[in-house]
Design a protein around this motif. Structure first.
Motif, mmCIF file in Angstrom:
data_model
loop_
_atom_site.group_PDB
_atom_site.id
_atom_site.type_symbol
_atom_site.label_atom_id
_atom_site.label_comp_id
_atom_site.label_asym_id
_atom_site.label_seq_id
_atom_site.Cartn_x
_atom_site.Cartn_y
_atom_site.Cartn_z
ATOM 1 N N HIS A 12 51.299 40.809 50.549
ATOM 2 C CA HIS A 12 50.684 42.143 49.963
ATOM 3 C C HIS A 12 51.327 43.027 49.515
ATOM 4 O O HIS A 12 50.407 43.886 48.667
ATOM 5 N N THR A 28 43.624 52.791 42.855
ATOM 6 C CA THR A 28 43.378 51.550 42.523
ATOM 7 C C THR A 28 43.832 49.689 43.278
ATOM 8 O O THR A 28 42.738 49.098 43.186
ATOM 9 N N TRP A 31 42.667 48.488 46.543
ATOM 10 C CA TRP A 31 41.346 48.280 46.514
ATOM 11 C C TRP A 31 41.465 47.095 45.709
ATOM 12 O O TRP A 31 40.719 45.819 45.869
ATOM 13 N N ALA A 32 41.816 46.758 44.481
ATOM 14 C CA ALA A 32 42.022 45.842 44.155
ATOM 15 C C ALA A 32 42.700 44.226 44.350
ATOM 16 O O ALA A 32 42.631 43.091 44.843
ATOM 17 N N ASP A 34 42.347 43.833 47.669
ATOM 18 C CA ASP A 34 40.936 43.582 48.887
ATOM 19 C C ASP A 34 40.809 42.400 47.553
ATOM 20 O O ASP A 34 39.973 41.444 47.814
ATOM 21 N N GLY A 35 40.423 42.504 46.570
ATOM 22 C CA GLY A 35 39.608 41.528 45.516
ATOM 23 C C GLY A 35 40.249 40.765 45.093
ATOM 24 O O GLY A 35 39.621 39.291 45.004
ATOM 25 N N LEU A 36 41.446 40.642 44.964
ATOM 26 C CA LEU A 36 42.580 39.472 44.487
ATOM 27 C C LEU A 36 42.998 38.615 45.291
ATOM 28 O O LEU A 36 43.074 37.173 45.168
ATOM 29 N N PRO A 38 41.278 37.346 48.247
ATOM 30 C CA PRO A 38 40.774 36.152 48.089
ATOM 31 C C PRO A 38 40.545 34.756 47.120
ATOM 32 O O PRO A 38 40.434 34.118 47.338
ATOM 33 N N TYR A 39 40.563 35.653 46.038
ATOM 34 C CA TYR A 39 40.781 34.970 44.854
ATOM 35 C C TYR A 39 41.878 34.215 44.551
ATOM 36 O O TYR A 39 41.880 31.971 44.724
ATOM 37 N N SER A 42 41.919 31.484 47.514
ATOM 38 C CA SER A 42 40.664 30.069 47.019
ATOM 39 C C SER A 42 40.983 29.289 45.983
ATOM 40 O O SER A 42 40.998 27.865 46.132
#
Length: 70
Positions: A12, A28, A31-32, A34-36, A38-39, A42
């Motif tokens: 993180h 920003t 927040w990014a 939080d999206g990055l 999991p990507y 995966s």
């Protein structure tokens, strides 16, 4: 998601440092992440599967139920 161990905190903070150094605003960037994350997670999980499938003769991406459970 709150990091729950030392390695997660390291990832993180590393991603946060990259985004902040690149000029992304702190909110920003948070927040990014939080999206990055999991990507990235995966992608890392899928990469060995892709490598294993590319060495086999069958190139079908659809798994049967038994293979999916394994």
């Amino acid at each position: 998601m709150v990091p729950t161990d030392r390695e997660a905190v390291r990832v993180h903070e590393g991603m946060l440092a990259i985004l902040l150094t690149g000029g992304v605003a702190p909110q920003t960037a948070a927040w990014a992440i939080d999206g990055l994350l999991p990507y990235v997670a995966s992608y890392c999980r899928e990469l060995p599967i892709v490598g294993r499938r590319s060495t086999r003769d069958d190139t079908a991406w659809v798994l049967d139920r038994a293979e999916l459970r394994r």
